[in-house]
Design a protein around this motif. Structure first.
Motif, PDB file in Angstrom:
ATOM      1  N   GLY A 311     -15.242  -6.308 -35.271  1.00 51.13           N
ATOM      2  CA  GLY A 311     -15.103  -4.997 -34.612  1.00 51.13           C
ATOM      3  C   GLY A 311     -15.698  -5.022 -33.213  1.00 51.13           C
ATOM      4  N   ALA A 312     -16.857  -5.660 -33.111  1.00 53.08           N
ATOM      5  CA  ALA A 312     -17.535  -5.724 -31.817  1.00 53.08           C
ATOM      6  C   ALA A 312     -16.718  -6.521 -30.807  1.00 53.08           C
ATOM      7  N   ILE A 313     -16.139  -7.626 -31.262  1.00 51.83           N
ATOM      8  CA  ILE A 313     -15.331  -8.442 -30.343  1.00 51.83           C
ATOM      9  C   ILE A 313     -14.104  -7.654 -29.901  1.00 51.83           C
ATOM     10  N   ARG A 314     -13.442  -7.009 -30.897  1.00 55.03           N
ATOM     11  CA  ARG A 314     -12.242  -6.229 -30.579  1.00 55.03           C
ATOM     12  C   ARG A 314     -12.586  -5.138 -29.564  1.00 55.03           C
ATOM     13  N   ASP A 315     -13.688  -4.455 -29.852  1.00 52.91           N
ATOM     14  CA  ASP A 315     -14.023  -3.331 -28.983  1.00 52.91           C
ATOM     15  C   ASP A 315     -14.562  -3.802 -27.635  1.00 52.91           C
ATOM     16  N   GLY A 316     -15.273  -4.951 -27.640  1.00 49.38           N
ATOM     17  CA  GLY A 316     -15.892  -5.423 -26.409  1.00 49.38           C
ATOM     18  C   GLY A 316     -14.958  -6.228 -25.519  1.00 49.38           C
ATOM     19  N   HIS A 317     -14.063  -7.021 -26.130  1.00 54.18           N
ATOM     20  CA  HIS A 317     -13.255  -7.945 -25.327  1.00 54.18           C
ATOM     21  C   HIS A 317     -11.764  -7.699 -25.479  1.00 54.18           C
ATOM     22  N   GLY A 318     -11.405  -6.726 -26.270  1.00 55.71           N
ATOM     23  CA  GLY A 318      -9.986  -6.433 -26.448  1.00 55.71           C
ATOM     24  C   GLY A 318      -9.416  -7.168 -27.648  1.00 55.71           C
ATOM     25  N   PHE A 341      -2.745  -7.340 -41.301  1.00 54.17           N
ATOM     26  CA  PHE A 341      -4.148  -7.184 -40.925  1.00 54.17           C
ATOM     27  C   PHE A 341      -4.354  -7.536 -39.456  1.00 54.17           C
ATOM     28  N   VAL A 342      -3.849  -8.686 -39.046  1.00 56.06           N
ATOM     29  CA  VAL A 342      -4.072  -9.140 -37.668  1.00 56.06           C
ATOM     30  C   VAL A 342      -3.413  -8.166 -36.676  1.00 56.06           C
ATOM     31  N   ARG A 343      -2.203  -7.727 -37.030  1.00 58.12           N
ATOM     32  CA  ARG A 343      -1.478  -6.839 -36.094  1.00 58.12           C
ATOM     33  C   ARG A 343      -2.055  -5.427 -36.106  1.00 58.12           C
ATOM     34  N   ARG A 344      -2.390  -4.965 -37.314  1.00 61.41           N
ATOM     35  CA  ARG A 344      -2.809  -3.578 -37.449  1.00 61.41           C
ATOM     36  C   ARG A 344      -4.315  -3.440 -37.168  1.00 61.41           C
ATOM     37  N   VAL A 345      -5.133  -4.349 -37.705  1.00 65.78           N
ATOM     38  CA  VAL A 345      -6.586  -4.196 -37.609  1.00 65.78           C
ATOM     39  C   VAL A 345      -7.129  -4.843 -36.338  1.00 65.78           C
ATOM     40  N   PHE A 346      -6.707  -6.118 -36.116  1.00 68.27           N
ATOM     41  CA  PHE A 346      -7.119  -6.753 -34.853  1.00 68.27           C
ATOM     42  C   PHE A 346      -6.345  -6.146 -33.688  1.00 68.27           C
ATOM     43  N   GLY A 347      -5.051  -5.881 -33.922  1.00 67.26           N
ATOM     44  CA  GLY A 347      -4.195  -5.366 -32.864  1.00 67.26           C
ATOM     45  C   GLY A 347      -3.665  -6.440 -31.938  1.00 67.26           C
ATOM     46  N   ARG A 620     -12.493 -15.185 -28.980  1.00 63.73           N
ATOM     47  CA  ARG A 620     -13.906 -15.263 -29.348  1.00 63.73           C
ATOM     48  C   ARG A 620     -14.139 -15.153 -30.855  1.00 63.73           C
ATOM     49  N   GLY A 621     -13.177 -14.549 -31.526  1.00 61.92           N
ATOM     50  CA  GLY A 621     -13.328 -14.395 -32.968  1.00 61.92           C
ATOM     51  C   GLY A 621     -12.083 -14.911 -33.675  1.00 61.92           C
ATOM     52  N   LEU A 622     -12.269 -15.712 -34.719  1.00 57.57           N
ATOM     53  CA  LEU A 622     -11.120 -16.316 -35.414  1.00 57.57           C
ATOM     54  C   LEU A 622     -11.285 -16.131 -36.917  1.00 57.57           C
ATOM     55  N   TYR A 623     -10.201 -15.713 -37.535  1.00 57.63           N
ATOM     56  CA  TYR A 623     -10.181 -15.509 -38.990  1.00 57.63           C
ATOM     57  C   TYR A 623      -9.209 -16.531 -39.557  1.00 57.63           C
ATOM     58  N   ILE A 624      -9.730 -17.487 -40.329  1.00 61.10           N
ATOM     59  CA  ILE A 624      -8.888 -18.548 -40.899  1.00 61.10           C
ATOM     60  C   ILE A 624      -8.782 -18.340 -42.403  1.00 61.10           C
ATOM     61  N   MET A 713     -13.094  -2.067 -41.572  1.00 60.14           N
ATOM     62  CA  MET A 713     -12.938  -2.070 -40.118  1.00 60.14           C
ATOM     63  C   MET A 713     -12.248  -0.799 -39.640  1.00 60.14           C
ATOM     64  N   GLY A 714     -12.075   0.133 -40.550  1.00 60.67           N
ATOM     65  CA  GLY A 714     -11.578   1.450 -40.183  1.00 60.67           C
ATOM     66  C   GLY A 714     -10.097   1.498 -39.902  1.00 60.67           C
ATOM     67  N   ALA A 715      -9.363   0.512 -40.358  1.00 55.80           N
ATOM     68  CA  ALA A 715      -7.914   0.530 -40.141  1.00 55.80           C
ATOM     69  C   ALA A 715      -7.227   0.099 -41.431  1.00 55.80           C
ATOM     70  N   PRO A 716      -7.187   0.959 -42.426  1.00 53.53           N
ATOM     71  CA  PRO A 716      -6.672   0.559 -43.733  1.00 53.53           C
ATOM     72  C   PRO A 716      -5.244   0.023 -43.643  1.00 53.53           C
ATOM     73  N   ILE A 717      -4.986  -1.008 -44.445  1.00 53.28           N
ATOM     74  CA  ILE A 717      -3.635  -1.593 -44.431  1.00 53.28           C
ATOM     75  C   ILE A 717      -2.891  -1.287 -45.721  1.00 53.28           C
ATOM     76  N   GLY A 718      -3.410  -0.376 -46.508  1.00 56.71           N
ATOM     77  CA  GLY A 718      -2.641   0.040 -47.680  1.00 56.71           C
ATOM     78  C   GLY A 718      -3.466   0.017 -48.949  1.00 56.71           C
ATOM     79  N   GLN A 719      -2.945   0.740 -49.918  1.00 57.89           N
ATOM     80  CA  GLN A 719      -3.561   0.758 -51.242  1.00 57.89           C
ATOM     81  C   GLN A 719      -2.595   0.062 -52.183  1.00 57.89           C
ATOM     82  N   TYR A 720      -3.006  -1.070 -52.729  1.00 58.36           N
ATOM     83  CA  TYR A 720      -2.099  -1.789 -53.626  1.00 58.36           C
ATOM     84  C   TYR A 720      -2.815  -2.047 -54.949  1.00 58.36           C
ATOM     85  N   GLU A 721      -2.071  -1.789 -56.005  1.00 62.55           N
ATOM     86  CA  GLU A 721      -2.628  -2.078 -57.334  1.00 62.55           C
ATOM     87  C   GLU A 721      -2.380  -3.531 -57.699  1.00 62.55           C
TER      88      GLU A 721
END
Lengths: 917, 151, 418
Positions: A311-318, A341-347, A620-624, A713-721
């Motif tokens: 969140g900090a990286i997204r907010d601080g560096h885009g 997630f990457v498109r909706r949460v990271f943007g 600066r931030g990578l999710y693998i 991260m405040g950007a829900p991507i859905g509720q799935y059972e």
């Protein structure tokens, strides 16, 4: 052979309708008439050895074995009467006389079942003394994965035929004759034979003469808890496997009969490679790095930390300072949510995965020429086409089950052309082997195209009707290839001119022809051009757009195909729709319940570009999720520096890997056997993955982790059972998957495009039109370019890299199976014996390979499999990381890296003598 | 003769397998097929080891086990059996000092039994290598074996 | 015994003893290859119909019509569709003579190899084959040498190879020698084809017959040496002449090889229908007869009551006997039939390939049973089961000697004798 006509047969007075020419025994059994029989198997040619399916047939003298009879109209069969039953009991009695009755409950024994049925279980009921001991049968326990006990063997030929007819390996035979005959592999020592451990023989053995070695001490059929049908987690064939679970662990894997793509077949990895699931090194809790050490923490703590830092990286560096690596190993459901997630949460569209490292160039060329990057055919077509051109594709090792179809095709007259700078086992089955120098594929293919023009083997009608620009485009191509005479090509490639001519003729003249293209073509700086040249040849000969024609890039991992299908691409949304397509973006936003502006509109960075950007501090931030770039990426020293420079790295995996060493947080994920979902295989078939066992410790399904993290991260991507609900959303997002649902693929998968619930799926692409705007294919004339990297005095060898049958990818999974490791578990480099002699190096010596980018040590093997001046190394072994030597230079069109061609030097690792002596 | 020379005399087709195995076995002076032979044949014909080994162990005239310089094949067909083969066997076993199936310690003879040799009109008969001997009795056997020992 | 007995009718053995088998000139001077020229001037169908009319029956043992075999092979051959080359079709000469007591084919190959080659070439012309194989058992060293030499000469003279073009066949006939390596079963035609392909000697499922699916999957004519060696005479002198010899159901002559307790063991070519008495007393000089085993190991025992039965297919059948390969093994008083039968069963056990259960296990059980002196009827019962349930003729063989023993010598096996 079936004629498609139905006939009526009468068995014991019952009227049965069956296909003319089908097997009588099979027809009887399918109609509930249980004629016994041990040597017959529906996947094999009839043998007539066990004599148990004895019947009488009106108009034929004597007794007739049902397995040897083809159904025809009016056949009248007696399957059961006292005399026939007595004959069967007699035969069983004979079998029992030479057979060892001991039974430990580890295999299904068809002979025992019949012994019961005919009342011969009690030795007192038998007429003949048991002579098994006197015959002196022996057992061969030398194979790492199976045992053969001749005393249990009824000599039914099923194993021999399984190996020969199904797997195309012919490794087995009988030795000796008469009652002393027994099965052998090689020279009667299994471990030294050509047996590659696929275990097809084990699966088809009716009596437990051949049994798997792993888990033999634990497995008991009466204690099995369940059998779960799923999809193999290794290569992209998508074999259907039956996981046998006992005490919460997978103890046996069988191939699922009757269904595409494998119809029961497996390779050694599929059958013996699932022990990694229960490996003690599995990650069981989230880990957070503190004072340089990864320490266990709670999920809550780990997820809170990740949400904060990303969140900090997204907010601080885009948003574009963040990036994600999706996974070719995870399900569609996981990957779909990852891109969401990457498109909706990271943007951001900084989203890619290892496809960029294998078939990106193939896909790029195919998308531009014909409009789809997926294989055009079905796996069955590999046995049915008239000519197959296999290029840069060590299929027997990398797609062993696909190769079984190819070998079957060759047996029935298919022409096989193999093009590879390195000998591969498929060469044994090939009619023509073209061995071009590394990096000269365009020249070779242009030469073939020129020859096709020369001999007027162009399909003019096809060109007129289905190629953009028709004859004009053709003329342009002809001009481009004019210089590539067979003689010129010979000097560039070293392929003899006459061989090139023969190959061109064979391919062009074949009534139907297919192409299988692999990493050898794609993993070059000229990767896209290589495939353009290939497609040009295919298009001008009209060898696409019909059944059993086309081009197929077999996928290296279980779900490479699916991950792109569901949108894990910096340029594409689910269903191959460009991120720049505004209408689609709006549609996707609506589907995801967000406003259109939220979704990034510019293409993002690709795999290697993400590493470059990290190196430069732009990312600066990578999710693998389930990837291991510290083995798989080119130029590993550069990759390591990139990872070290990241502010925050999260790795989600099932094991600690070479990459988790650089992670700030490591999340434990569920393996394929612990979750529901789907994979898409190389022939675009959507296949079910099913949960067989519980995850170890606190490991979770990838998609559940993503859902929760998005929440935090405040950007829900859905509720799935369930995964099923995610798939329903995928079907709405990707039109080509629109008609597919879990309900429809319960037993057999469906091939996309399948746009509607009543659409049967598509076996062959482009029968009517190509997936280009005007429906016509596009020729892309290309020129040969001398490789930028060449051998020099300092670095005299060109290093090629590739895969082995027994290991897989970065070996995270495969090396955690003792069975696979017992075949091959160490790195080596192949060098032509001439070079070895010149370098004064000998087989088995430790050598150092180095160039300006890095170095490694490995063991030398002198082998004619490589041409002089060239080397080959398997890249699975991280202790000898081939990618220390490869380049980060990219194919300009597809951004793929040239894993196949690196100049380097080789020297002996000096064996120091102890000083002072 | 080294295997490759023998191999190259025949096109690399599996139909030539028996011819090749005969020639390797007889031409080597060893009277049996070594694993090197079998391996060379498998490679030359592009077939698996088991395909070669299975054939080599099926046919009774081929051997994958070491044999003597001379192979004696004594006919034990019903005719020769009736006409005195058991006695001839005993005499041979005594002369050679080995039982049927064995090789003399000096490596000169291997004594084997054979199915009908098609010399029933001169029973009891035997072959030594490619040569026939009929109407065998004790003096004849002593003479024949003696000649081989000297030669 | 190259000299013919005055009462013999030598057709296939006509040159034996009078020519040098290593000299093609001798064969040519004796009228050799004349029939080939005549046949090649005839339409294929005419050659085939001549053989059908001659009612020549296969001399290897099974006795099937040689002419019909050719007709079926010809019918199974796809007519050439130009410009595609004609589909392959083969002639295979079965020279894997392994039936105990039989050595007629060896005599033909050793003494008159060109006669066999001429017969093969006529058959190849008849069915349109461009390639033929002679599969010789490796034990027949001299036969192999002589046939090989004869083939070289036939090639030099243009009878085979490039100049031997037969009209319409599209070219030459190549004949190659292939060797067995010690397997009785490879004398069975389908097993022989497996062996010819370089494989273990396992019988194939029948049908299809070799005439439809034979060598390398192509239509194939498989004939015994003696059968093929009879063809030149039939072409030369005509079917009518040939059917004038022998009996109506068994025309022509047959070579019998007589061994055992006789003064003059050897080979005798006589008209079919000659009595057993003439053959073994008149020709071979038997004395104090106890039993005769006709047809080899896969043959039948008879006693003196059969001496005046004509040696031909049907008459022997009535006596529960078979003509088989023409082996005649004579046993004088005092010989043990148990011992002979044990030897036969041991031979079968040794030669069983092991593919099908009844033969593989049954042969071993039979040997154990006879050694344990179990009653003959028990052995016959097993052999009946084996005959009904086995895959190929080998498993169907023990019933022949065992049932004939039960008919003619019911007390021999069960007694304490032997």
């Amino acid at each position: 052979m079936s004629t498609g006509k139905r006939s009526t047969v009468h068995i014991d007075g019952r009227e049965i309708s069956a296909l003319e020419g089908s097997n009588l025994l099979q027809v009887a059994r399918e109609n509930g008439i249980d004629i016994p029989g041990l040597c017959y198997h529906k996947r094999l040619s009839p043998t007539g050895a066990c004599r148990l399916c004895v019947t009488r047939i009106e108009g034929r003298p004597g007794l007739v074995m049902a397995c040897t009879v083809a159904v025809r109209e009016g056949l009248r069969v007696t399957a059961f009467d006292d005399e026939l039953e007595e004959a069967r009991r007699h035969t069983l009695d004979y079998l029992l006389a030479e057979h060892d009755d001991d039974y430990d409950g580890t295999w299904r024994d068809e002979l025992r079942e019949l012994t019961d049925r005919y009342g011969l279980t009690d030795p007192a009921a038998r007429r003949y003394p048991n002579i098994c001991r006197e015959i002196g049968y022996h057992a061969d326990e030398s194979s790492p994965v199976l045992t053969y006990d001749a005393a249990k063997c009824i000599k039914c030929f099923r194993c021999i035929k399984a190996c020969e007819e199904i797997q195309g390996k012919s490794v087995l035979s009988f030795s000796e004759r008469g009652i002393a005959s027994h099965i052998i592999a090689g020279f009667d020592r299994w471990e030294e034979s050509e047996c590659d451990g696929c275990g097809e023989c084990v699966q088809l053995c009716p009596t437990g003469a051949l049994v798997e070695k792993p888990h033999r001490a634990t497995i008991r059929l009466d204690r099995l808890e369940r059998k779960v049908i799923s999809t193999c987690p290794y290569c992209g064939v998508g074999c259907q496997i039956e996981l046998n679970v006992q005490e919460g662990r997978i103890v046996r894997v069988n191939g699922v009969e009757d269904f595409s793509p494998n119809y029961g077949r497996l390779c050694v990895k599929g059958r013996f490679g699932c022990d990694f699931v229960a490996h003690p090194a599995r990650l069981t809790t989230p880990l957070v790095r503190r004072q340089g050490e990864l320490v266990p923490v709670s999920w809550d703590e780990a997820l809170t930390l990740i949400a904060e830092r990303f969140g900090a990286i997204r907010d601080g560096h885009g948003p574009d300072a963040l990036a994600g690596y999706a996974s070719a190993k995870c399900t569609n459901e996981d990957n779909y949510l990852f891109q969401k997630f990457v498109r909706r949460v990271f943007g951001t569209n900084n989203l890619d995965y290892c496809t960029r490292l294998c078939h990106a160039s193939t896909v790029t060329a195919m998308l531009r020429s014909i409009g789809d990057g997926a294989g055009t055919n079905s796996i069955e077509d590999f046995a049915r086409t008239d000519c197959l051109f296999v290029t840069g594709n060590n299929m027997i090792e990398t797609h062993p089950v696909t190769a079984t179809y190819v070998k079957a095709g060759v047996r029935t007259g298919m022409k096989l052309i193999v093009c590879d700078p390195k000998w591969t086992p498929l060469v044994k089955h090939a009619h023509i082997w073209l061995q071009p120098r590394l990096g000269t594929d365009v020249a070779l293919l242009n030469g073939m195209i020129r020859q096709i023009f020369e001999e007027d083997l162009v399909d003019r009608q096809f060109v007129d009707e289905r190629i953009q620009g028709g004859q004009d485009a053709l003329r342009e191509l002809r001009l481009q290839v004019e210089a590539y005479t067979p003689e010129v090509v010979e000097t560039i490639t070293t392929v003899p001119a006459d061989l090139l001519v023969e190959a061109a003729r064979t391919y062009a003249r074949a009534p139907t022809a297919m192409i299988a293209t692999g990493m050898g073509m794609s993993q070059q700086v000229t990767g896209t051009n290589n495939v353009f040249a290939l497609i040009n040849m295919m298009l001008i000969t009209g060898q696409i757009g019909r059944e059993r024609c086309g081009i197929d890039p077999p996928r290296g991992q279980n779900n490479v195909q699916g991950a792109t299908d569901v949108g894990c691409s910096p340029r594409l949304f689910p269903g191959y729709i460009p991120v720049t397509d505004e209408a689609n973006r709006t549609r996707m936003a609506a589907l995801w319940g967000v406003s259109g502006e939220v979704l990034p509109a510019d293409p993002g960075l690709s795999t290697v570009e993400i590493m470059h950007a990290a190196h430069e501090g732009r990312v600066r931030g990578l999710y693998i999720m389930g990837e291991n770039p510290m083995v798989t990426d080119p130029d590993l020293n550069h990759t390591r520096e990139s990872l070290e420079r990241l502010d925050f790295l999260v790795v989600q995996d099932i094991f600690e890997t070479e990459t988790t060493r650089y992670a700030h947080v490591v999340l434990p994920a569920a393996s394929f056997a612990e979750k529901e979902g789907t994979f898409v295989n190389s022939d675009r078939r959507v296949l079910r993955v099913r949960k067989a066992v519980e995850s170890p410790g606190e490991a979770r399904e990838d998609w559940r982790i993503l859902v929760e993290l998005a929440e935090r991260m405040g950007a829900p991507i859905g509720q799935y059972e369930s995964a099923r609900e995610i798939f329903e959303e995928i079907a709405r997002a990707a039109p080509m998957l629109g008609g597919i649902s879990y309900g429809r693929i319960e037993t057999e998968g469906i091939q996309w495009p399948c746009p509607a619930a009543d659409h049967p799926g598509t076996a062959t692409l482009f029968l009517e039109r190509f997936n280009t705007p005007d429906g016509r294919a596009i020729l892309n004339p290309v020129d040969h370019v001398e490789p930028g990297e060449r051998s020099s005095e300092r670095f005299p060898f060109i290093l090629n890299s590739g895969r082995l049958l027994y290991q897989y990818h970065s070996a995270t999974m495969s090396r955690r199976n003792n069975s696979l490791n017992s075949f091959v578990n160490e790195s080596y480099v192949l060098m032509n014996p001439l070079d070895a002699r010149r370098q004064e190096l000998s087989d088995g010596e430790r050598v150092r390979l180095y160039n300006g980018r890095g170095e490694l040590t490995t063991t030398l093997r002198a082998s004619k499999e490589v041409a002089p001046g060239e080397l080959f190394m398997p890249w699975h072994f991280s202790e000898s990381p081939v990618n220390n030597l490869t380049r980060g230079e990219l194919d300009p069109l597809s951004r793929i890296a040239p894993f196949k061609l690196s100049a380097c030097a080789v020297e002996r690792v000096s064996t120091h003598t102890v000083r002072g002596q | 003769m080294v295997p490759t020379q023998t191999l190259r005399k025949h096109p690399p087709l599996q139909e030539n397998l028996l011819l090749i195995l005969h020639e390797l076995q007889n031409g080597s002076g060893r009277n049996y097929l070594t694993e090197e032979d079998l391996q060379a044949v498998a490679e030359y014909l592009n077939i698996t080891r088991a395909a070669v080994y299975g054939v080599a162990t099926y046919y009774s005239m081929l051997s994958v086990k070491p044999r003597g310089r001379h192979v004696i094949r004594l006919c034990k067909s019903p005719v020769c059996d009736m006409m005195g083969a058991p006695g001839v066997t005993r005499i041979l076993e005594e002369l050679l000092g080995v039982a049927v199936g064995e090789t003399t310690p000096d490596g000169v003879f291997t004594l084997e039994e054979s199915a009908c040799l098609g010399r029933c009109d001169s029973a009891v008969s035997m072959m030594i290598d490619g040569q026939y001997y009929g109407a065998l009795d004790a003096p004849a056997l002593a003479r024949i074996i003696g000649r081989f020992r000297r030669g | 015994m190259a000299e013919a007995h005055p009462a013999e009718t030598r057709i296939t053995l006509r040159n034996v003893g009078s020519i040098d088998p290593e000299k093609i000139e001798d064969y040519l001077n004796a009228g050799g290859y004349r029939s080939l020229a005549k046949a090649r001037a005839m339409p294929r169908e005419a050659v085939i119909e001549e053989l059908v009319a001659a009612s020549l029956r296969g001399r290897g043992g099974a006795g099937f019509s040689a002419g019909l075999k050719e007709r079926f092979t010809r019918q199974a051959t796809a007519p050439p569709a130009p410009p595609a080359p004609p589909a392959p079709v083969y002639v295979v000469c079965n020279a894997d003579e392994g039936e105990p007591g039989t050595f007629k084919d060896r005599i033909i190959m050793e003494r008159d190899p060109h006669l066999l080659i001429e017969g093969i070439l006529i058959a190849a012309h008849a069915i349109g084959a461009a390639r033929a194989y002679i599969y010789i058992r490796a034990e027949y060293d001299t036969s192999i040498r002589r046939v090989r030499r004869a083939l070289e000469q036939a090639r030099e003279r243009g009878f085979t190879g490039g100049n031997g073009a037969s009209p319409g066949a599209g070219g030459a006939v190549e004949i190659e020698i292939r060797l067995g390596a010690g397997s009785y079963l490879c004398g069975e035609e389908l097993t022989l084809l497996e062996s010819l392909e370089g494989k273990r000697g396992y019988p194939r499922i029948k049908p299809p017959f070799p005439a439809e699916v034979g060598l390398f999957g192509a239509p194939t004519l498989v004939n015994n040496v003696e059968t093929l060696a009879t063809i030149p005479a039939i072409i030369d002198r005509g079917a009518a002449w040939y059917t004038g010899l022998g009996t109506p159901d068994s025309p022509g002559t047959k070579i019998f090889t007589v061994s055992g307790d006789v003064a003059r063991p050897g080979y005798y070519e006589v008209e079919l229908g000659t009595t057993l008495r003439e053959l073994i007393f008149g020709f071979a000089g038997a004395d104090k007869l106890k039993a005769v085993l006709i047809g080899g190991a896969a043959g039948t025992f008879v006693d003196a009551s059969v001496l005046d039965t004509p040696l031909c297919y049907d008459a022997l059948k009535e006596k529960g006997a078979v003509l088989g390969s023409g082996a005649v093994i004579v046993m004088a008083d005092g010989r043990s039939l148990r011992r002979m039968t044990t030897s036969i069963l041991e031979f079968f056990e040794h030669e069983s390939c092991g593919k099908c259960v009844p033969c593989r296990v049954g042969m071993t059980l039979l040997v154990r049973m006879i050694r344990r002196k179990e009653p003959l009827e028990a052995l016959v019962r097993e052999s009946e089961y084996m005959a009904a349930n086995s895959l190929c003729p080998l498993g169907q063989s023990p019933i022949l000697p065992l049932r004939s023993l039960a008919r003619y010598f019911p007390a021999e096996i069960d007694g304490s004798e032997g």
